[in-house]
Scaffold this active site. Structure first.
Site, PDB file in Angstrom:
ATOM      1  N   HIS A  99      26.616  23.210 -26.470  1.00  0.00           N
ATOM      2  CA  HIS A  99      27.362  24.461 -26.590  1.00  0.00           C
ATOM      3  C   HIS A  99      28.018  24.874 -25.272  1.00  0.00           C
ATOM      4  O   HIS A  99      28.972  25.660 -25.280  1.00  0.00           O
ATOM      5  CB  HIS A  99      26.447  25.571 -27.104  1.00  0.00           C
ATOM      6  N   HIS A 266      22.638  16.055 -34.539  1.00  0.00           N
ATOM      7  CA  HIS A 266      21.725  16.465 -35.599  1.00  0.00           C
ATOM      8  C   HIS A 266      20.668  15.413 -35.909  1.00  0.00           C
ATOM      9  O   HIS A 266      19.903  15.569 -36.855  1.00  0.00           O
ATOM     10  CB  HIS A 266      22.523  16.799 -36.865  1.00  0.00           C
TER      11      HIS A 266
END
Length: 724
Positions: A99, A266
């Site tokens: 992020h 993920h």
């Protein structure tokens, strides 16, 4: 202390000698006034390390092996105040680094992890960054230990990289060299919305998902890239695939890199939504002082561990979320999925049926298993035809997936650092990568004076010499350290054909300069810069000032093979106030466009002012227009622009949109013409203050010297080798 004496009385105790947070600002009174703050946002006065501190020098004393050992130990050193999922902080650290780097966008080069900006608003309080305050706080003991030898920016990205290594991935490499900022970035436009996660239609020009407003890369305010629940929270994996393709392309990623990064991100960790998101406390920037910079206090259960709430989705993607494997693709492609709701009410995909042993275990109790989940973005990798092909190949070839991901992760986390010359450390990959904009080393052993003499003897005019050098260097942007004069890409596609570079004029000038370079052994890049310097020296002499423009040889000439044409398209200038040029009319004012370019070039308001004044009298306007050329001695580096701009014997009258005539007050005779941008330097109170300094009788030499200093700064902006 008497409790009653501390009660508020209704009167403000501040004497109002200084303004902190109360009172009206100039912006409140005059919201449309030109705001120059973005040009001075990272003033050295805000840097506690001092102007003489060199991070590159400090890095030379960093014990990298010890640091990496400490980070490996941190991954499994679960803290009671914020316990690690399954005893491993890897997923949290990766999300923090993702992020940080993932806020980068190619259009203007802003965002990214290169400055440690995640520590400040708005990023520290974005809805998509819930709980990353905890990740940074977990890193604090390491930052404290290594002090100024390690920036937050480097630590955040390195923590994510080490997290992958600790879970089994062979990473591609890592480079130190990111320097911290010390206050929020005012120049970055994150969107016009006034509320978090506002409907995405506010940043799209139409129903076409490719119409996302430039320069944005995220689909909604407060998200890093796409909405995990689907477009505007409505599940539709095919539409989400469209969003992914746009947002990742604006992060410089192709389809294969997009699939790799999504799946690789993920493969480990989990989402958190085991509670009511509406009960979370204030974000860090607005939390109470006792929270000490942390936010999103969670009153549900323990408020941590299995009760953590971040995105609102809940669950892991894979059976073994603390190890690097191919479990993501096996899970995604080998099960049928249906839409369900998380405990927090978020839409997520769960398998229709799954073997008990394939379910991930609870983060606190391994005897409990839960369904895995997929976001809408994950499902897009299965239903979008192109993403599906890539996913199937990755599922069949774990080694290939790992290699592609490792390279994509390196690109994601280093894309905003600029050329390889800025990389520091023992783990810098030897391989040169096309997205690093490689430039071969240039020569320094040629006769600089001979090159200058040949240029001076040529048929090229002062305006041609200066404008060509300016056009070569002006592409530099300090946001992602791309562009600039090094490499002489102005002679290659796509730059040689850019409208703003006046291709016909450029080609004519390059023929002359390339022949001089070939005859003297200098690079074309150095010769172009020297051409500008020669033009300035001749112009200064014509103004009665003797000056030698500082020059450092060593620029190299790159090639077509080392230039990604599509990647350079985003650097094409569509406006340049320094040469009084707009490609077309824009909704944004010319002066605001000017500030944006100036900020990207790393210039101050004073430097902008002196450069404009000098370039005008040198006759460098695009197409040879005379707007703003307030002098009868064009080609001489005089302060005439400022003298005549501030002279009250003239009056200024509009005669067309954003164009003005400068008339003699007594006779009404038209003396000059000007653009709106020219007149801003006399109308804006701050810029006029600078203009008046240069208009003074005692500032003729100061003007030339300041112009030369600003010019050299632009020419050397991409000379990262000089910083060594």
């Amino acid at each position: 202390m008497d409790e009653n004496k501390t009660k508020p009385t209704g009167k403000c105790p501040v004497m109002h000698g200084g303004n902190t947070s109360t009172g009206s600002s100039n912006t409140d009174w005059w919201p449309n006034a030109l705001n120059l703050d973005i040009l001075h946002q990272h003033d050295t006065k805000t840097n506690p390390l001092g102007s003489d501190f060199s991070y590159r020098e400090a890095l030379k004393t960093l014990d990298v092996d010890a640091l990496k050992k400490d980070l490996h130990a941190l991954m499994t050193d679960s803290q009671e105040w914020w316990p690690a999922d399954w005893g491993h902080y890897g997923g949290l650290m990766i999300r923090m680094a993702w992020h940080s780097a993932g806020s980068y966008r190619t259009t203007d080069g802003r965002g990214g992890g290169g400055t440690g900006n995640q520590r400040f608003a708005p990023l520290n309080s974005w809805p998509d960054n819930v709980s990353l305050d905890k990740a940074r706080r977990l890193l604090w003991p390491i930052k404290r230990k290594y002090g100024n030898k390690l920036s937050w920016a480097d630590l955040i990205i390195l923590a994510g990289t080490i997290a992958y290594e600790s879970m089994g991935l062979k990473t591609f490499g890592f480079a130190f060299g990111r320097e911290d900022i010390w206050q929020p970035e005012k120049d970055t436009y994150w969107g016009a919305e006034k509320e978090w996660l506002a409907n995405s239609t506010e940043r799209y020009g139409s129903d076409d998902r490719t119409s996302l407003e430039n320069p944005l890369a995220a689909v909604q305010m407060g998200l890093i890239y796409v909405n995990p629940e689907g477009v505007d929270g409505k599940s539709d994996p095919l539409r989400t695939a469209q969003d992914m393709r746009v947002t990742f392309s604006r992060m410089a990623m192709n389809d294969e890199e997009t699939v790799a990064l999504t799946a690789g991100g993920h493969t480990v960790g989990k989402t958190h939504g085991n509670g009511d998101a509406s009960l979370l406390g204030a974000a860090p920037e607005s939390a109470d002082v006792e929270e000490q910079g942390l936010g999103w206090h969670n009153p549900t259960g323990s408020g941590k561990g299995r009760y953590t709430v971040t995105s609102g989705l809940e669950g892991a993607w894979t059976t073994h979320p603390t190890q690097w494997d191919n479990g993501f693709f096996q899970m995604l492609l080998n099960h049928e999925w249906e839409l369900r709701k998380s405990p927090a009410g978020a839409s997520q995909w769960e398998p229709v049926s799954i073997k008990e042993e394939d379910k991930p275990v609870d983060v606190e109790d391994p005897s409990i298993r839960y369904n895995p989940m997929m976001t809408d973005a994950d499902m897009a990798l299965k239903v979008d035809p192109e993403y599906r092909k890539i996913s199937e190949r990755f599922s069949r070839d774990q080694a290939y997936f790992s290699e592609v991901f490792a390279r994509a992760w390196f690109k994601l986390t280093h894309r905003d650092m600029g050329p390889k010359a800025r990389y520091v450390g023992p783990d810098v990959p030897q391989e040169d990568l096309l997205w690093q904009d490689p430039v071969p080393a240039g020569r320094t052993d040629y006769d600089v004076d001979l090159v200058k003499a040949r240029i001076a003897e040529s048929s090229l005019s002062i305006s041609e010499l200066v404008a060509t050098a300016w056009d070569s260097a002006r592409t530099f942007r300090g946001s992602d350290m791309r562009g600039g004069a090094n490499g002489a890409r102005i002679r290659l596609a796509p730059q040689k054909d850019w409208v703003g570079n006046e291709p016909a004029r450029l080609a004519r000038v390059l023929v002359v300069l390339e022949s001089i370079a070939a005859a003297t052994g200098a690079s074309v890049a150095d010769t172009i810069v020297l051409a500008g310097n020669v033009g300035i020296e001749k112009a200064a002499k014509a103004a009665g000032v003797q000056v030698t423009v500082p020059f450092a040889p060593g620029r190299g000439d790159t090639t077509d093979a080392l230039t990604d044409v599509e990647s350079f398209d985003v650097l094409e200038p569509i406006h340049d106030g320094y040469r009084n040029w707009l490609k077309k009319d824009y909704a944004v004012s010319v002066e605001e466009l000017m500030l944006d370019r100036t900020q990207l070039m790393g210039l101050t308001a004073n430097e902008m002012t002196v450069l404009v004044g000098g370039l005008r009298v040198l006759g460098t306007n695009y197409g040879g227009t005379k707007h703003g050329v307030f002098t009868d001695r064009e080609g001489a580096l005089t302060n005439d622009f400022f003298v005549n701009l501030t002279d009250m014997k003239y009056t200024w009258k509009p005669y067309r949109k954003d164009l003005y005539e400068i008339r003699d007050r007594k006779t009404g005779e038209v003396k000059w013409t000007a653009t709106r941008l020219d007149l801003v330097f006399g109308s804006n109170s701050i810029l006029r203050a600078y203009a008046e300094v240069y208009a003074q009788d005692d500032s003729k030499e100061k003007f030339v010297n300041d112009f030369v200093a600003a010019w050299v700064k632009v020419m050397n902006a991409d000379r990262f080798d000089l910083a060594e």
